[in-house]
Write a protein that holds these residues in place. Structure first.
Motif, PDB file in Angstrom:
ATOM      1  N   GLY A   1       1.042  -1.335   0.323  1.00  0.00           N
ATOM      2  CA  GLY A   1      -0.479   0.170   0.024  1.00  0.00           C
ATOM      3  C   GLY A   1       0.148   1.494  -0.069  1.00  0.00           C
ATOM      4  N   VAL A   2       2.201   0.979   0.176  1.00  0.00           N
ATOM      5  CA  VAL A   2       2.878   2.583   0.641  1.00  0.00           C
ATOM      6  C   VAL A   2       3.892   2.082  -0.721  1.00  0.00           C
ATOM      7  CG1 VAL A   2       4.676   3.506   1.562  1.00  0.00           C
ATOM      8  CG2 VAL A   2       3.070   2.373   3.442  1.00  0.00           C
ATOM      9  N   VAL A   3       3.844   1.729  -1.128  1.00  0.00           N
ATOM     10  CA  VAL A   3       4.439   1.586  -2.322  1.00  0.00           C
ATOM     11  C   VAL A   3       2.905   2.693  -3.489  1.00  0.00           C
ATOM     12  CG1 VAL A   3       5.632   0.991  -4.464  1.00  0.00           C
ATOM     13  CG2 VAL A   3       6.233   0.373  -1.860  1.00  0.00           C
ATOM     14  N   LEU A   4       2.726   1.651  -3.482  1.00  0.00           N
ATOM     15  CA  LEU A   4       0.910   2.022  -4.560  1.00  0.00           C
ATOM     16  C   LEU A   4       0.636   3.248  -4.352  1.00  0.00           C
ATOM     17  CD1 LEU A   4      -0.883  -1.305  -4.597  1.00  0.00           C
ATOM     18  CD2 LEU A   4       0.658  -0.153  -6.285  1.00  0.00           C
ATOM     19  N   GLY A   5       0.875   4.161  -3.295  1.00  0.00           N
ATOM     20  CA  GLY A   5       0.044   4.847  -2.690  1.00  0.00           C
ATOM     21  C   GLY A   5       1.479   6.819  -2.942  1.00  0.00           C
ATOM     22  N   GLU A   6       2.417   5.800  -3.624  1.00  0.00           N
ATOM     23  CA  GLU A   6       3.721   7.267  -2.897  1.00  0.00           C
ATOM     24  C   GLU A   6       3.208   7.520  -4.417  1.00  0.00           C
ATOM     25  OE1 GLU A   6       6.043   7.917  -1.769  1.00  0.00           O
ATOM     26  OE2 GLU A   6       5.018   6.839  -0.140  1.00  0.00           O
ATOM     27  N   PRO A   7       3.359   9.391  -4.596  1.00  0.00           N
ATOM     28  CA  PRO A   7       2.829   9.893  -5.803  1.00  0.00           C
ATOM     29  C   PRO A   7       3.777  10.197  -7.135  1.00  0.00           C
ATOM     30  CG  PRO A   7       3.711  11.580  -3.830  1.00  0.00           C
ATOM     31  CD  PRO A   7       3.919  10.137  -3.053  1.00  0.00           C
ATOM     32  N   ASP A   8       4.968  10.108  -6.470  1.00  0.00           N
ATOM     33  CA  ASP A   8       5.854   9.742  -7.961  1.00  0.00           C
ATOM     34  C   ASP A   8       5.540   9.495  -9.105  1.00  0.00           C
ATOM     35  OD1 ASP A   8       7.337   7.233  -7.930  1.00  0.00           O
ATOM     36  OD2 ASP A   8       7.360   7.328  -6.410  1.00  0.00           O
TER      37      ASP A   8
ATOM     38  N   GLN B   1      -4.672  11.684   1.045  1.00  0.00           N
ATOM     39  CA  GLN B   1      -4.282  11.731  -0.709  1.00  0.00           C
ATOM     40  C   GLN B   1      -3.777  10.131  -1.446  1.00  0.00           C
ATOM     41  OE1 GLN B   1      -0.941  14.603  -0.962  1.00  0.00           O
ATOM     42  NE2 GLN B   1      -2.678  16.221  -0.264  1.00  0.00           N
ATOM     43  N   LYS B   2      -3.493   9.401  -0.292  1.00  0.00           N
ATOM     44  CA  LYS B   2      -2.428   7.758  -1.093  1.00  0.00           C
ATOM     45  C   LYS B   2      -3.919   7.703  -1.015  1.00  0.00           C
ATOM     46  CE  LYS B   2       1.816   7.578   0.748  1.00  0.00           C
ATOM     47  NZ  LYS B   2       3.090   7.000   1.892  1.00  0.00           N
ATOM     48  N   ILE B   3      -4.736   7.957  -0.412  1.00  0.00           N
ATOM     49  CA  ILE B   3      -6.217   6.561  -0.242  1.00  0.00           C
ATOM     50  C   ILE B   3      -6.850   7.081  -1.881  1.00  0.00           C
ATOM     51  CG2 ILE B   3      -8.400   6.399   0.739  1.00  0.00           C
ATOM     52  CD1 ILE B   3      -7.114   6.163   3.202  1.00  0.00           C
ATOM     53  N   SER B   4      -6.963   8.752  -1.794  1.00  0.00           N
ATOM     54  CA  SER B   4      -7.428   8.980  -3.111  1.00  0.00           C
ATOM     55  C   SER B   4      -7.187   8.576  -4.370  1.00  0.00           C
ATOM     56  CB  SER B   4      -7.705  10.360  -3.298  1.00  0.00           C
ATOM     57  OG  SER B   4      -8.219  11.362  -4.195  1.00  0.00           O
ATOM     58  N   ARG B   5      -5.614   8.483  -5.070  1.00  0.00           N
ATOM     59  CA  ARG B   5      -4.447   8.301  -5.488  1.00  0.00           C
ATOM     60  C   ARG B   5      -4.753   6.546  -5.919  1.00  0.00           C
ATOM     61  NH1 ARG B   5      -0.823  12.249  -4.188  1.00  0.00           N
ATOM     62  NH2 ARG B   5      -0.495  10.047  -2.554  1.00  0.00           N
ATOM     63  N   ILE B   6      -4.899   6.317  -5.142  1.00  0.00           N
ATOM     64  CA  ILE B   6      -5.470   4.798  -5.165  1.00  0.00           C
ATOM     65  C   ILE B   6      -7.298   3.795  -5.769  1.00  0.00           C
ATOM     66  CG2 ILE B   6      -5.902   2.184  -3.828  1.00  0.00           C
ATOM     67  CD1 ILE B   6      -3.595   3.116  -2.361  1.00  0.00           C
ATOM     68  N   MET B   7      -7.759   4.831  -4.761  1.00  0.00           N
ATOM     69  CA  MET B   7      -9.253   4.405  -5.559  1.00  0.00           C
ATOM     70  C   MET B   7      -9.496   5.352  -6.185  1.00  0.00           C
ATOM     71  SD  MET B   7      -9.796   2.667  -2.947  1.00  0.00           S
ATOM     72  CE  MET B   7     -11.598   2.191  -3.072  1.00  0.00           C
ATOM     73  N   SER B   8      -8.785   6.023  -7.326  1.00  0.00           N
ATOM     74  CA  SER B   8      -9.058   5.885  -8.349  1.00  0.00           C
ATOM     75  C   SER B   8      -8.964   5.533  -9.416  1.00  0.00           C
ATOM     76  CB  SER B   8      -8.725   8.018  -8.671  1.00  0.00           C
ATOM     77  OG  SER B   8      -8.463   8.518  -9.534  1.00  0.00           O
ATOM     78  N   SER B   9      -7.151   5.591  -9.108  1.00  0.00           N
ATOM     79  CA  SER B   9      -6.957   4.255 -10.253  1.00  0.00           C
ATOM     80  C   SER B   9      -8.095   3.052 -10.183  1.00  0.00           C
ATOM     81  CB  SER B   9      -5.842   3.493  -9.589  1.00  0.00           C
ATOM     82  OG  SER B   9      -5.666   2.399 -10.439  1.00  0.00           O
TER      83      SER B   9
END
Length: 1459
Positions: free
Chosen positions: A598-605, A644-652
């Motif tokens: 989860g940490v890796v998937l949520g990174e913003p880079d 923010q990480k949750i948002s990016r993951i759920m958007s995907s």
């Protein structure tokens, strides 16, 4: 049909009789006196039911019959409300018999107008509508039992063609309602359940064509039945109220039946078994039995519909039932385990996913079971029975453990079993150091040198005394571990049986060729090796990626030796390929930390965002409900805490879900709407299942919060309510943490997709292959065994340690035997070694003090049983034993020897000189005088020679060890020289208990036939095992016979410590043990004549250690010397041992003479045989020197020894004179040795001595004649030693030998060959160094007669001296200077003077005459000139004192000179 008419009449009569007993149906024209009741006047005529019966009686005469007409009057009674339960029961019994007769009639003849099928429908319908007046509970239950039985019998009679789906389901409902009825008794429920299961078995046993059309509308869906059961639960109704009509589906009345009943039964059984659907254990039990009956009855190639139910609904229901917390009651648990086995057999190779969850999640929970002991026992034994099924674990291993993208299941479960046993039964490993350490079996097996293992024993984990329930919990845990240990042994037994079946050609035949199977197996093992590498990378990921990014993961993957991503056939950029590689690693690699993912998937880079997209693409959400999709997605990792990480993951997730479901026209209109709803679901999950949230969100709140999110429109309320209900009932959890709670239908469906059991056309990265259980898994039994063998050995030892009776002990020991068989079959030496070590420890023969060991071993049946198993395992697995196993085995054998428990015949056979060491007449050597009488090797001889009279004569009654050897030590001629060595304390047994224990122990060991195993069978074991055996024996002996004394110890108190088994041996026992090892290894070497390269190096090292540098005699040295000569006599002709064997012989020759003389009685015989048999191989001077040196050191002990030594020299001179041809110095050595031998006081045959001397002289003459030796060397190397030998013999020997030797010497000195061989200087030296000293020698004797005889011999010597001088004086005078001649002449005269001074008879006659002759000859030769010659003057002064007539002689000589 006529039979049917007769039966019909009988049944009508029977029912009419029963009706008449009831007042309502009595005769209307007369009082019912028979039944004691008044007539019912209100009727006025016969009851219609009676009338129908009478009308039906007329059918018996009708030409045509239909089944409905035959049964109509009976069914009328069955459905009548005015009859009681007794009458209804009778009517149903009549119906049952009529149905049976109708079925028989239809089988015998075809009656198309009989309408058999319609009649069966009527019977089942009537049973469903059956009502009656209650009488009493017993009769009412009997009627209901009849009702269920008739309905079931009707269905079974109509199968497979004369019954409809509706009828089958109706009959089933009848039985089901009775099973769940609250008012039903246990008997009624049991009977109803039995008939219900028979209906299920009959219906499910039909085989339908897989392509056969089936009306989908008539198939009972899982959701419909679930909703029905849920509604009943919410309305507080029971399962008895269930009816298929409530589902809204109308089954068909067409005949024959379809697959619908099978589907219905499986579906209903699955739901009733599911703890999330049913409320009581009773319902689950019935559901499991229903499901089990249905699955067992299904044909192997069943219709796809039932198979689909098995894969989805039935499997997940059984898994949930087994994994429920708290665990189900015992009867439910057993039924669930039985159903589990049925499902696995039915699914066959498609059961991989089912077994994956079963072994990984369900069964692993047994370690936490702290409930009732009976339940725990049943559960664990059921697990054991299941996993011990032949080939199951091998199939799981091949299908799952060898698949790189899946976690290890079989290995993980077996490791869990092992850790469970090890947690309660740790092994304590004591090493040679004073400290001990706690070690597991894995540590032991991993050790490179098992010889370091000294001791293993079970010790329970210490409980905490401060905990009130600690003891109880420990008892529970220990019980679990014991049962777990039994499970592990059951698995081993299954593997062993299966391996035996395949090896004998009785295994399951596989269509593939053997080579193909081996190739596939090798490929799987290679995949498993790659999987291990992948797991190593996963461990690094879990340790270092707590704050990782996609690029860090990429670096880790690229630097690791794992399989790269599958992007072949696609055109992608390097960056995209790297993203795919990381996504595949995160998605497919098992056992990764879900939080780190989860940490890796949520990174913003940018790279991590790309990885997230590719990761999400690995999921297939096509046509999957929204809640199921989000569950599958979020269960694969842990959401990070940042919004923010949750948002990016759920958007995907939203993008992927909307893209795949857009073609199906779902309720969501855009990806944005999907994103908002998915985020709302995450918040809802937290709200509903987080205890810190006090005010919970309601369904209305949830609907209100999601208004207008669907592109400005509201989502359907029912859709949102469904989401709310699903999330509220089941929390979204990671599968690895939630256990069975995470096994939702969506997760199960995802797992089936992952295993390829069901197709998914929308899957990305479709490089997954279908994972099935292969059939060619017999070769993988080895892999499974390699995983479990360490733990199973531990388990067997735990069971043996816990065994309280012989049955339990025997079971554990049989486990050891099975493990050893498998290990031998699969060639796993370490496992066999560990089995031997464990059994050796259990036998109490190793790692224990010798004092009291006899009593302990003889009185403990478990120790004796362990010893029996130890030798049995060693016998069957000897080919694969290595150093550690042989060391443990040898330790036990040595302990048996030290305790005097080995068979007496074996001890006697080992401690012998062999058949090769015999004298020239074939007689064996005399008994050894160095072996103490208490040695085990002496037991047989001592027992045979002992008697009561000797005991009485010596006055010493035998007890303890002395009773074995025939009483106390009597001082006889054959008594050992080592009798002063007291027997060890551990052998002095006195009490009756000790003597009885020793007898029992000896009987036990005698039955093992030890000699066959440790001696004879070594000829057949494999070479590497034989080498390890010999090495272990060799390593054991020097340690036991070490030379260092313990501090403060002296004499017999010194102690010898062995590094490998910890025995503290006193000096006497240590010597005995070491000698036993020498004899044992020697005999093994003799038995393995074709493999001397394996055995000899170890024996050589052992013998060299025991012989080299010894300065004390004893039995150990004797046994070492005996071994050397036994080997040399047998194998000295072999090139591979000759050099080292002769080195040993040379070493023996350097041993102190005092040591060799104590063994001279047999050593001289051994040396004789060595020269006789192997003389040709004694090729070097050092070898032959050694022979002569040993002869010299052993020749003068007694008459027998001297005779044997002389025979040896005779043999050398008779057959091996070639020894001296190339080595002149060796001739001198021979002469010196012969002189030493003949110097003894014991009588020797003179003829043999003469022959030897003559041969030696002949050899000297031949060398002289041959001319090969320079003349200056002939005297030095041949003639001088021989002449010196003769003079020594004359001095040392007595009687006839002296005379004959003197004659031979005289003839030789005057012979032509001697004249030719010796130069003048040689003659001068001969006179100075041999002949003159001989004349001055004295005999070492006090016997005057012998002294006088020697004087006469010396007179003969004077004559020889004088004659020899007269023959050679001219040569000497001419070649030497005058001073030397003068000195020689004076020495000769001095010798004459010395002899004349002795009291020898006739000395005064012979000596002057000899002097006179020499003087006259010298004078005549102008050598002795009177007056003016110094030689003359010296002569006159030398002889004047003892030769008075010298003056006259001188005057005569002067007169002669003057003339």
């Amino acid at each position: 049909m006529n039979v049917l008419r007769g039966v019909l009449g009988d049944e009508i009569s029977l029912l009419q009789y029963e009706l008449r007993r009831h007042p309502r149906f009595a005769l209307p024209w007369s009082p019912d006196a028979a039944f004691g009741a008044p007539i019912d006047q209100s009727l006025g005529s016969e009851h219609p039911i009676i009338c129908d019966l009478k009308t039906a009686r007329k059918l018996c005469m009708a030409q045509t019959l239909t089944m409905s007409k035959v049964l109509e009057p009976f069914l009328t009674v069955v459905t009548s409300e005015i009859v009681n339960s007794a009458i209804t029961s009778t009517a149903l019994a009549c119906v049952e018999r009529l149905v049976t007769e109708c079925e028989l009639a239809m089988k015998e003849d075809d009656f198309p107008d009989f309408k058999f099928a319609e009649g069966l429908d009527d019977v089942v319908d009537s049973c469903k509508s059956c009502t009656f007046e209650a009488v009493d509970s017993a009769k009412d239950d009997a009627a209901h039992i009849r009702r269920a039985k008739v309905a079931a019998r009707s269905v079974l009679a109509g199968l497979p063609d004369n019954i409809s789906d509706a009828t089958i389901l109706t009959a089933f409902e009848i039985c089901l309602q009775l099973v769940f009825s609250k008012r039903a008794s246990d008997v009624l429920r049991r009977e109803a359940e039995e008939w219900m299961l028979k209906i299920v078995q009959g219906a499910c046993g039909m085989d339908f064509n897989q392509d056969e059309y089936c009306d989908e509308e008539a198939v009972f869906s899982l959701d419909a039945i679930r909703k029905c059961l849920k509604d009943q639960r919410e309305s507080n109704q029971q399962a008895a109220d269930f009816s298929f009509e409530q589902t809204g589906v109308e089954p068909s009345f067409l005949k024959p039946p379809s697959v619908v009943p099978q589907h219905a039964f499986l579906t209903l059984g699955a739901l009733l078994s599911d703890p999330s659907v049913t409320r009581t254990a009773r319902e689950r039990l019935v559901g499991l039995r229903l499901l089990n009956a249905a699955v067992r009855s299904l044909p192997k190639d069943c219709h796809p519909l039932p198979r689909q139910v098995l894969l989805s609904d039935a499997s997940i229901a059984v898994l949930r039932c087994l994994g429920s917390v708290p665990p189900p009651p015992a009867v439910v648990l057993c039924s669930a385990m039985s159903t589990t086995g049925s499902i696995c057999r039915m699914l066959g190779d498609s059961a991989a996913a089912f077994l994956f969850i079963l072994l990984r999640t369900v069964f692993s929970g047994f370690t936490q079971m702290k409930s009732h002991a009976v339940l725990r026992e049943l559960y664990l034994e059921s697990i054991g029975t299941f996993i011990a099924a032949p080939g199951l674990l091998a199939s799981v291993f091949a299908a799952i453990d060898c698949e790189p993208q899946l976690p290890v299941v079989a290995e993980g479960f077996l490791n869990l079993l092992e850790s469970t046993v090890r947690s309660e039964f740790p092994l304590v490993v004591k090493r040679s150091s004073s400290s001990s350490e706690l070690s597991s079996v894995m540590d032991v097996i991993a050790s490179t040198d098992l010889q370091d293992i000294v001791h293993m024993e079970m010790q329970p984990l210490a409980s905490d005394p401060d905990e009130s329930n600690a003891a109880e919990e420990q008892v529970v845990s220990r019980a679990v571990s014991v049962i777990t240990a039994k499970i592990m042994l059951d698995v081993v037994e299954s593997i062993c049986i299966r391996h035996k079946a395949f090896s004998q050609g009785r295994g399951q035949k596989v269509e593939s060729s053997v080579s193909t199977v081996k190739e596939v197996t090798a490929k799987r093992r290679a995949q498993r090796a790659e999987k291990k590498k992948l797991r190593a990378v996963a461990e690094v990921f879990n340790a270092e990626m707590g704050k990782g990014t996609g690029e860090k993961v990429l670096k880790l993957v690229m630097e690791s030796p794992i399989v790269p991503s599958n992007t072949s056939g696609t055109t992608v950029s390097v960056e995209e390929r790297d993203c795919i590689t990381v996504a595949q690693f995160l998605r497919m690699t098992p056992d990764l930390d879900k939080s780190h993912i989860g940490v890796v998937l949520g990174e913003p880079d940018e790279f991590s965002t790309c990885v997230l997209a590719k990761y999400t693409e690995t999921f297939s959400f096509a046509n999957v409900s929204f809640t199921d999709a989000i569950r599958i997605y979020l269960e694969s990792f842990r959401l990070p805490g940042e919004a923010q990480k949750i948002s990016r993951i759920m958007s995907s997730f939203a993008d992927r879900y909307y893209k795949q479901n857009e073609p199906f026209g779902g309720p969501l209109s855009s990806a944005d709407a999907t994103y908002v709803l998915s985020y709302a679901v995450v918040m809802l999950n937290t709200d509903r299942h987080n205890d810190s949230v006090k005010k919970k969100m309601t369904v209305d709140d949830f609907v209100r919060n999601n208004r207008g999110i669907n592109d400005g429109k509201d989502l359907d309320r029912g859709f949102l309510e469904g989401i709310y209900s699903s999330i509220s009932e089941e929390e979204i959890k990671m599968s690895d943490e939630a256990g069975m709670d995470a096994l939702t239908r969506a997760h199960w469906h995802s797992l089936l997709l992952e295993f390829g059991v069901i197709d998914d056309p929308h899957r990305s990265f479709s490089d997954h292959k279908t994972i099935v259980l292969p059939k060619d898994t017999d070769l993988h039994d080895e892999d499974v065994f390699r995983i479990i063998c360490n733990g199973s050995i531990h388990a067997a030892f735990a069971l043996l340690d816990e065994a309280e009776d012989t049955t339990e002990a025997q079971s554990a020991l049989e486990g050891f035997t099975l493990i050893a068989k498998c290990a031998a079959s699969y060639r796993i030496p370490n496992a066999i070694d560990l089995v031997i070590i464990m059994l050796a420890s259990a036998s109490k023969l190793r790692n224990t003090s010798l004092k009291g060991s006899v009593r302990e071993f003889g009185a403990r049946i478990k120790a004796q049983m362990s010893a029996v198993s130890l030798f049995a395992v060693a016998r069957q697995s000897a080919d694969w034993m290595r150093s550690g196993g042989w060391q443990a085995f040898i330790d036990c054998v040595l302990s048996l020897h030290a305790l005097d428990l080995l068979p007496a015949q074996l001890e006697s056979d080992l401690c012998t000189y062999g058949d090769d060491i015999v004298d020239s007449e074939g007689n064996p050597p005399p008994p050894s005088k160095n072996i103490p009488s208490w040695w085990p090797a002496r037991r047989l001889n001592s027992r045979n020679s002992s008697n009561e009279e000797e005991t009485a004569r010596t006055g010493k009654a035998g007890n303890g060890i002395w009773s074995i050897f025939g009483g106390g030590g009597s001082n006889t001629d054959t008594e050992s020289e080592s009798e002063d060595i007291d027997p060890p304390e551990h052998l002095l047994l006195k009490s009756p208990e000790e003597l009885k224990a020793r007898e029992l122990a000896r009987n036990c060991i005698l039955a093992l036939v030890v000699e066959e195993l440790i001696i004879n069978e070594t000829r057949f074991i494999r070479s590497d095992s034989l080498a390890c055996l010999c090495s272990a024996i060799s390593d054991s002996a020097p340690i036991a016979c070490g030379r260092k004394r313990s501090s403060g110890a002296s004499g017999s108190e010194k102690c010898y410590k062995e590094n490998s088994n910890g025995l503290n041996l006193d000096a006497a026992t240590g010597t005995s043990v070491a000698a036993f090892c020498i004899d044992w290894l020697c005999l093994v070497t003799l038995k393995n004549r074709d493999r001397l390269g394996l055995t000899w190096p170890h024996l050589f090292r052992l013998l060299m250690n025991c012989i080299h540098g010894r300065n004390e005699s004893g039995p150990l040295v004797e046994r070492a010397l005996a071994a050397v000569f036994r080997i040399c006599l047998r194998f000295l002709h072999r090139d591979e041992i000759r050099t080292e064997a002769l080195t040993l012989v040379e070493t023996i020759s350097k041993v102190d003479v005092s040591i060799l003389r104590k063994v001279a009685d047999w050593l001289s015989i051994a040396l004789y045989q060595l020269v006789k048999v192997q003389a040709v191989h004694l090729s070097s001077r050092a070898n032959r020197e050694a022979v002569f040196l040993i002869l010299e050191k052993t020749s003068s002990l007694d008459k027998r020894t001297s005779s044997v030594s002389l025979e040896t020299l005779d043999l050398i001179t008779r057959e091996n004179l070639n020894w001296f041809t190339d080595d002149e110095d060796l001739f001198q050595r021979l002469c010196r040795s012969l002189g030493t031998v003949l110097r003894s006081r014991f009588h020797t045959h003179s003829s043999l001595v003469d022959e030897i001397l003559l041969r030696l002289r002949s050899h000297a003459e031949s060398e002289t004649g041959r001319g090969a030796t320079p003349k200056q060397e002939l005297y030095k190397h041949y003639w001088k030693p021989w002449i010196k030998l003769c003079t020594n013999l004359v001095i040392a020997r007595r009687g006839e030998i002296q005379e004959q030797t003197m004659v031979m010497l005289e003839r030789t000195l005057s012979s032509e060959s001697c004249e030719k061989a010796l130069r003048s200087t040689d003659w001068k030296d001969l006179f100075s160094t041999i002949l003159v000293p001989f004349m001055k020698s004295e005999m070492d004797s006090d016997d005057q007669e012998e002294i006088l005889y020697f004087g006469r011999i010396k007179l003969r010597g004077v004559m020889v001296l004088s004659r020899t001088f007269l023959l050679q004086y001219t040569r000497i005078y001419d070649s030497v200077n005058r001073e030397d001649f003068l000195e020689m002449w004076k020495a000769i005269l001095g010798a004459m003077e010395y002899v004349s001074s002795t009291n020898v008879k006739d000395a005064n006659d012979y000596i002057p005459e000899s002097v006179k002759n020499m003087v006259l000859v010298l004078a005549a030769s102008k050598i002795l000139i009177p007056q003016n010659n110094r030689l003359w003057n010296e002569t006159q002064s030398s002889v004047s004192t003892w030769f008075p007539d010298v003056g006259e002689l001188i005057s005569s000589v002067e007169a002669s000179s003057a003339r």
